[in-house]
Design a protein around this motif. Structure first.
Motif, mmCIF file in Angstrom:
data_model
loop_
_atom_site.group_PDB
_atom_site.id
_atom_site.type_symbol
_atom_site.label_atom_id
_atom_site.label_comp_id
_atom_site.label_asym_id
_atom_site.label_seq_id
_atom_site.Cartn_x
_atom_site.Cartn_y
_atom_site.Cartn_z
ATOM 1 N N LEU A 176 -19.529 -59.208 -8.830
ATOM 2 C CA LEU A 176 -20.348 -59.512 -7.660
ATOM 3 C C LEU A 176 -19.477 -59.771 -6.425
ATOM 4 O O LEU A 176 -18.508 -60.526 -6.511
ATOM 5 C CB LEU A 176 -21.156 -60.797 -7.922
ATOM 6 C CG LEU A 176 -22.408 -60.756 -8.787
ATOM 7 C CD1 LEU A 176 -22.184 -60.154 -10.151
ATOM 8 C CD2 LEU A 176 -22.968 -62.165 -8.940
ATOM 9 N N TYR A 214 -21.986 -55.327 -7.682
ATOM 10 C CA TYR A 214 -23.248 -55.719 -7.054
ATOM 11 C C TYR A 214 -22.933 -56.416 -5.734
ATOM 12 O O TYR A 214 -22.165 -57.379 -5.711
ATOM 13 C CB TYR A 214 -24.032 -56.668 -7.964
ATOM 14 C CG TYR A 214 -24.449 -56.002 -9.252
ATOM 15 C CD1 TYR A 214 -25.639 -55.296 -9.335
ATOM 16 C CD2 TYR A 214 -23.619 -56.059 -10.374
ATOM 17 C CE1 TYR A 214 -26.015 -54.664 -10.521
ATOM 18 C CE2 TYR A 214 -23.988 -55.429 -11.552
ATOM 19 C CZ TYR A 214 -25.180 -54.735 -11.615
ATOM 20 O OH TYR A 214 -25.541 -54.108 -12.781
ATOM 21 N N THR A 221 -27.812 -62.347 -5.891
ATOM 22 C CA THR A 221 -27.643 -61.272 -6.886
ATOM 23 C C THR A 221 -27.563 -61.797 -8.324
ATOM 24 O O THR A 221 -28.034 -61.137 -9.251
ATOM 25 C CB THR A 221 -26.358 -60.460 -6.590
ATOM 26 O OG1 THR A 221 -25.267 -61.364 -6.413
ATOM 27 C CG2 THR A 221 -26.508 -59.599 -5.355
#
Ligand SMILES: C[S@@+](CC[C@H](N)C(=O)[O-])C[C@H]1O[C@@H](n2cnc3c(N)ncnc32)[C@H](O)[C@@H]1O
Length: 176
Positions: free
Chosen positions: A81, A106, A113
């Motif tokens: 992330l 992500y 997220t």
């Protein structure tokens, strides 16, 4: 380290002790924000030896530690992330250039997220928390990831001496 590119980036974490502005050279990020080779090797060996399959990283940056994590085996899956879109794109190109197909980057704030990603994961075997070094944020992320952890999961929290708050977060999390 050799890159001469400059990026306009956002700070999603606890601020930087290194940078005063949001314009940063890729080479400066590489020098100051990334895990060392020895740390990456420790992460690599932990994942390999404990046969961790589902790996979650908070804080992709240029994609170096996630590349080590993904190199542990094609059947392992790395979910990483990153808040900053420009940095995330660089990380994706790092992964691509290494031929790593088992990493998903992500983009967005961890708090936005992480819940969705955890929903898609059946279990989490290995967590590398390497971003947003603030006490309450760290505790919140740990609480979320622990919902998908099991008794053999490994959680690594980096920069625990970065601030007093980080050390407190570690002490508090040990009790949960
Ligand atoms: C220390 S760097 C990660 C280094 C990387 N794990 C490595 O060793 O190669 C932390 C990264 O987390 C990102 N970050 C920090 N706080 C965040 C947040 N709240 N949401 C999303 N990304 C965040 C920063 O943009 C930065 O790129």
């Amino acid at each position: 380290m050799k890159s001469e590119k400059t990026l306009q980036i956002n700070d999603f974490g606890a601020g930087s002790k290194m940078f005063a502005s949001n314009k940063k050279l890729v080479s400066e990020i590489a020098k100051s924000s990334l895990s060392s080779v020895s740390k990456c090797r420790i992460l690599f060996n932990l994942v390999l030896n404990f046969k961790c399959k589902n790996i979650l990283e908070l804080g992709t940056s240029l994609g170096i530690s996630s590349s080590y994590l993904a190199s542990t085996g094609e059947s392992n899956h790395v979910y990483t992330l990153e808040g900053d879109t420009t940095i995330a794109e660089l990380a994706k190109s790092t992964h691509q250039s290494l031929g790593l197909k088992n990493i998903e980057v992500y983009t967005g704030k961890f708090i936005d997220t992480l819940p969705d990603i955890l929903n898609t994961m059946e279990r989490v075997d290995f967590v590398f928390l390497d971003g947003h070094h603030q006490e309450q944020a760290t505790l919140d992320y740990l609480e979320l990831v622990m919902q998908k952890c099991h008794e053999h999961s490994i959680i690594i929290v980096d920069d625990i001496y970065w601030s007093e708050g980080m050390s407190k977060a570690l002490e508090k999390s040990k009790k949960t």
